[in-house]
Scaffold this active site. Structure first.
Site, PDB file in Angstrom:
ATOM      1  N   GLY A  91       0.787  -1.226   0.000  1.00 53.70           N
ATOM      2  CA  GLY A  91       0.000   0.000   0.000  1.00 53.70           C
ATOM      3  C   GLY A  91       0.813   1.267   0.000  1.00 53.70           C
ATOM      4  O   GLY A  91       0.299   2.331  -0.368  1.00 53.70           O
ATOM      5  N   ASP A 135      -1.984   7.392   2.533  1.00 48.42           N
ATOM      6  CA  ASP A 135      -1.407   8.331   1.570  1.00 48.42           C
ATOM      7  C   ASP A 135      -0.196   7.762   0.845  1.00 48.42           C
ATOM      8  O   ASP A 135       0.385   8.417  -0.021  1.00 48.42           O
ATOM      9  CB  ASP A 135      -1.056   9.658   2.249  1.00 48.42           C
ATOM     10  N   ARG A 189      14.984  -0.720   0.682  1.00 47.70           N
ATOM     11  CA  ARG A 189      15.683  -1.772   1.425  1.00 47.70           C
ATOM     12  C   ARG A 189      16.184  -2.843   0.454  1.00 47.70           C
ATOM     13  O   ARG A 189      15.566  -3.106  -0.582  1.00 47.70           O
ATOM     14  CB  ARG A 189      14.788  -2.392   2.496  1.00 47.70           C
ATOM     15  N   ASP A 263       1.906 -11.038   7.076  1.00 46.58           N
ATOM     16  CA  ASP A 263       2.465 -10.288   5.947  1.00 46.58           C
ATOM     17  C   ASP A 263       3.824  -9.697   6.291  1.00 46.58           C
ATOM     18  O   ASP A 263       4.448  -9.063   5.421  1.00 46.58           O
ATOM     19  CB  ASP A 263       1.500  -9.184   5.495  1.00 46.58           C
TER      20      ASP A 263
END
Length: 481
Positions: A91, A135, A189, A263
């Site tokens: 997201g 956002d 990352r 997750d």
């Protein structure tokens, strides 16, 4: 873009197609101010030759690296605090690229001889189809915290993603858990895999055994190639073993991840996605990291239970295409594997050789007993620092700032158990770090102080100094992951 000759693009997840991800674009940020670049990690995949301008283009504007098809938001579901959520997915991040490790990087890893497939994953790169009401952004403070967590864990020998890049993006964000408006950033990352337990859960939820089988072969061939094709229980054993190793090293590091949802665990047993993490100041089984973990579900001592529970959810997905009893047998290997790995992790952190199961377990039990009996005065990290190298460090420990703590029955039992074990690579004690009176810790007060300097005065020197000390710590311990 002048990547080094060692750069080897290999975008394998992208080949799985639209059932597993969605093509996305990065946000158009008003600023791109480079705050951190990890050249040591970049060199492992041939990206250290980028200039700062090229780095910002790749990791601030996300111009595609050579041989990469463009970013995708990965699809997955997950249990969040054991409540199933089918509205998840990337997201506020995406998979930006995949490439192979250099042979030199592979040779330096413990038991490593194959150049691994590595991911560049983002956090705060903008909205995706899975953003819901978010956002798609990351606070700069959150990015700084992830940089610090990854650096500390790597120094302690925990399998972890590394923060590759942190770029401030010039937006004012509103957050309920930070003084707002607060500054924004995008993090990249470097990690071995972003395939989560939740990636399998989504396929199972959709009743798509074909997708599960595709994921199984994808994961087996790329991340667990020693498992034979079609051996689903064998893959379950491999993921279980990797997860047990990770969990044991968290415990030995005194680390609390904070959000062990399905997750946030992946198929390679590599720690990633650091949100409300904490390190123990002292032994406290009930210590929690997340302010919203009111029941202590992911407390320090409950992390093995949490990882095992998540593994059972993965096994239930694999049972769609495999024999449940064989998967259960593989899953039940977690407990014995965790105990073995915990002994190994404590010996690693104390810098001593194994003497056999019974003697090693005595040392683990005696170490935990000493930490427990010492209470708040017996800080977690300093104990391992003082006694690194076993009895070879007795003079150093007994003349140091915690000398008065090292007495009594619990200490006598610890010292006796430690004396049984020979030092491992005793030459490490010659490193200047061991001449210091205090080790590097990563307690919340110091983290807040580092952030306060940035927030108040845009002073990055405390962060840079801390990272330099952590790098010295990593080279002193010389733990393998």
């Amino acid at each position: 873009m002048p990547v080094s000759p060692a750069y080897r693009p290999d975008p394998r997840f992208f080949d799985l197609g639209p059932d597993y991800s969605d093509a996305v674009k990065a946000a158009d940020f008003p600023q791109t101010i480079l705050r951190f670049r990890n050249d040591r990690a970049a060199a492992e995949v041939g990206l250290e030759t980028l200039t700062d301008a090229e780095w910002i283009a790749a990791f601030g504007r996300f111009d595609p690296l050579p041989g990469q098809p463009g970013p995708v938001a990965m699809r997955y579901h997950g249990h969040q605090f054991r409540q199933y959520n089918s509205d998840l997915g990337d997201g506020r991040g995406f998979l930006a690229a995949q490439m192979r490790e250099t042979p030199q990087a592979a040779a330096l890893r413990e038991r490593g001889d194959r150049p691994r497939l590595m991911d560049l994953g983002t956090k705060g790169s903008g909205r995706t189809p899975w953003s819901r009401d978010g956002d798609g952004r990351l606070t700069l403070k959150g990015g700084v915290r992830e940089v610090l967590a990854a650096a500390m864990l790597e120094a302690q020998g925990v399998p972890t993603s590394r923060a590759l890049s942190l770029i401030e993006t010039g937006e004012a964000l509103e957050r309920g858990d930070e003084p707002s408006p607060t500054r924004s950033a995008v993090l990249v990352r470097l990690s071995h895999s972003h395939v989560r337990f939740g990636t399998f859960q989504r396929a199972a939820y959709l009743n798509r055994p074909d997708q599960i089988e595709t994921l199984i072969e994808h994961v087996r061939s790329l991340y667990h190639p020693d498992v034979a094709p079609g051996d689903v229980p064998g893959l379950m054993r491999a993921i279980t073993a990797a997860s047990a190793r990770l969990t044991a090293r968290w415990i030995a590091a005194g680390f609390v991840h904070g959000v062990l949802n399905t997750d946030n665990l992946n198929v390679t047993g590599e720690s990633f996605d650091y949100g409300p993490w904490r390190f123990l100041p002292y032994y406290d089984p009930a210590f929690t990291a997340a302010y919203f973990d009111h029941g202590g579900l992911y407390a320090f001592a409950r992390q093995p239970e949490a990882v095992f529970w998540n593994l059972t959810q993965l096994a239930s997905c694999l049972a769609v295409v495999s024999e449940p009893k064989l998967l259960a047998d593989a899953l039940n290997g977690f407990g014995p594997a965790y105990i073995r790995e915990l002994r190994a992790a404590f010996l690693m952190r104390l810098g001593v050789h194994s003497l056999g199961e019974a003697a090693d377990q005595r040392l683990v039990d005696a170490t935990l007993a000493l930490l427990r009996e010492g209470g708040e005065a017996m800080r977690w990290e300093p104990l391992f620092f003082d006694w690194f190298g076993g009895f070879a460090s007795s003079a150093r420990a007994l003349s140091g700032p915690r000398a008065k703590l090292y007495q009594g029955e619990a200490f006598d039992a610890f010292r006796f158990a430690l004396m049984e074990h020979e030092p491992d690579r005793i030459e490490r004690l010659e490193h200047p770090m061991f001449a210091a009176r205090e080790p590097e810790e990563m307690l919340i007060d110091e983290v807040e102080t580092i952030w306060s300097a940035i927030a108040a005065d845009d002073d990055w020197s405390p962060l840079n100094a801390k990272l330099a000390r952590l790098e010295a710590t990593r080279t002193a311990w010389r733990f393998d992951t």
